[in-house]
Motif scaffolding. Sequence first.
Motif, PDB file in Angstrom:
ATOM      1  N   THR A 117       5.855  17.983  15.009  1.00 38.32           N
ATOM      2  CA  THR A 117       6.771  16.905  14.623  1.00 38.32           C
ATOM      3  C   THR A 117       5.991  15.709  14.087  1.00 38.32           C
ATOM      4  O   THR A 117       6.314  15.162  13.026  1.00 38.32           O
ATOM      5  CB  THR A 117       7.639  16.483  15.821  1.00 38.32           C
ATOM      6  N   ALA A 118       4.965  15.305  14.814  1.00 35.78           N
ATOM      7  CA  ALA A 118       4.152  14.163  14.382  1.00 35.78           C
ATOM      8  C   ALA A 118       3.425  14.468  13.085  1.00 35.78           C
ATOM      9  O   ALA A 118       3.338  13.611  12.191  1.00 35.78           O
ATOM     10  CB  ALA A 118       3.169  13.780  15.487  1.00 35.78           C
ATOM     11  N   GLU A 119       2.899  15.681  12.956  1.00 41.50           N
ATOM     12  CA  GLU A 119       2.190  16.055  11.737  1.00 41.50           C
ATOM     13  C   GLU A 119       3.124  16.019  10.530  1.00 41.50           C
ATOM     14  O   GLU A 119       2.760  15.486   9.473  1.00 41.50           O
ATOM     15  CB  GLU A 119       1.589  17.457  11.882  1.00 41.50           C
ATOM     16  N   ARG A 120       4.326  16.585  10.661  1.00 45.52           N
ATOM     17  CA  ARG A 120       5.292  16.590   9.552  1.00 45.52           C
ATOM     18  C   ARG A 120       5.709  15.170   9.180  1.00 45.52           C
ATOM     19  O   ARG A 120       5.810  14.830   7.997  1.00 45.52           O
ATOM     20  CB  ARG A 120       6.525  17.424   9.910  1.00 45.52           C
ATOM     21  N   GLY A 126       3.344   9.913   3.740  1.00 40.42           N
ATOM     22  CA  GLY A 126       2.182   9.683   2.889  1.00 40.42           C
ATOM     23  C   GLY A 126       0.852   9.709   3.601  1.00 40.42           C
ATOM     24  O   GLY A 126      -0.197   9.531   2.969  1.00 40.42           O
ATOM     25  N   ILE A 127       0.849   9.915   4.898  1.00 46.80           N
ATOM     26  CA  ILE A 127      -0.399  10.046   5.650  1.00 46.80           C
ATOM     27  C   ILE A 127      -1.008  11.398   5.292  1.00 46.80           C
ATOM     28  O   ILE A 127      -0.312  12.412   5.266  1.00 46.80           O
ATOM     29  CB  ILE A 127      -0.131   9.975   7.177  1.00 46.80           C
ATOM     30  N   THR A 128      -2.300  11.426   5.009  1.00 46.54           N
ATOM     31  CA  THR A 128      -2.954  12.692   4.677  1.00 46.54           C
ATOM     32  C   THR A 128      -4.013  13.106   5.687  1.00 46.54           C
ATOM     33  O   THR A 128      -4.507  14.234   5.638  1.00 46.54           O
ATOM     34  CB  THR A 128      -3.608  12.617   3.287  1.00 46.54           C
ATOM     35  N   VAL A 176      -3.255  16.699   6.540  1.00 45.32           N
ATOM     36  CA  VAL A 176      -1.854  17.128   6.427  1.00 45.32           C
ATOM     37  C   VAL A 176      -1.411  16.847   4.988  1.00 45.32           C
ATOM     38  O   VAL A 176      -1.862  15.913   4.355  1.00 45.32           O
ATOM     39  CB  VAL A 176      -0.942  16.411   7.450  1.00 45.32           C
ATOM     40  N   ALA A 177      -0.537  17.699   4.511  1.00 48.24           N
ATOM     41  CA  ALA A 177      -0.076  17.586   3.128  1.00 48.24           C
ATOM     42  C   ALA A 177       1.387  17.191   3.093  1.00 48.24           C
ATOM     43  O   ALA A 177       2.163  17.621   3.945  1.00 48.24           O
ATOM     44  CB  ALA A 177      -0.279  18.907   2.404  1.00 48.24           C
ATOM     45  N   PRO A 178       1.774  16.398   2.108  1.00 44.74           N
ATOM     46  CA  PRO A 178       3.187  16.043   1.968  1.00 44.74           C
ATOM     47  C   PRO A 178       4.045  17.302   1.780  1.00 44.74           C
ATOM     48  O   PRO A 178       3.561  18.290   1.225  1.00 44.74           O
ATOM     49  CB  PRO A 178       3.235  15.166   0.723  1.00 44.74           C
ATOM     50  N   PRO A 179       5.278  17.262   2.238  1.00 43.78           N
ATOM     51  CA  PRO A 179       6.143  18.439   2.072  1.00 43.78           C
ATOM     52  C   PRO A 179       6.438  18.713   0.602  1.00 43.78           C
ATOM     53  O   PRO A 179       6.461  17.812  -0.223  1.00 43.78           O
ATOM     54  CB  PRO A 179       7.423  18.053   2.824  1.00 43.78           C
ATOM     55  N   GLY A 180       6.651  19.990   0.314  1.00 40.01           N
ATOM     56  CA  GLY A 180       7.049  20.415  -1.023  1.00 40.01           C
ATOM     57  C   GLY A 180       5.908  20.477  -1.931  1.00 40.01           C
ATOM     58  O   GLY A 180       5.745  20.647  -3.019  1.00 40.01           O
TER      59      GLY A 180
END
Length: 180
Positions: A117-120, A126-128, A176-180
């Motif tokens: 949850t925190a990672e998503r 915009g956190i990477t 972590v990568a942005p969704p999509g």
Amino acid sequence: MTVTRLGAARLTECAGELADLLTDTVHGGASIGFLAPLDRAEALSWWRSRADAVAAGSLAVWTAREKGADGPGGPVTGTVSLVLPDKPNSRHRAELVKLMVHRRARGRGLGRTLLETAERAAAASGITLLHLDTETDSPAERLYRAAGWTRAGEIPDYAASPSGVLRPTTLYFKHVAPPG
């Protein structure tokens, strides 16, 4: 299980349940910044003091609740937080802190759910890069490794365990990568 991000008012309303979770976590031996025995009043005060940071947007807090007999309104069984950047050169990173699961709820994947949850949420904002520290050889360390976090190193005698014994801490990071 329902996981919800708390605003400042909701955090204040849940502070008693979060204090109970914090004391259970410390009394269960987890090294999360407090010594045992942790008084409930101290835990309550600590959680209430987080409300200003949540209101300011520098702290994000999620809680997990068990499903009660009438829906998702059961007790708080877990929490995780992100300390969000406050400097222009660090807007791409955040620190994962205070991942806690009540002893009665362990072993059912809740820690992994809170971590994801925190990672998503971080990626969506915009956190990477995420980072954290945890007691070396703790159950939490095994969770982070299994979830794809990278060990950055170990610091000896970094923090005292709840019983007051100095223990090493391992630092981890994860892109972590942005969704999509």
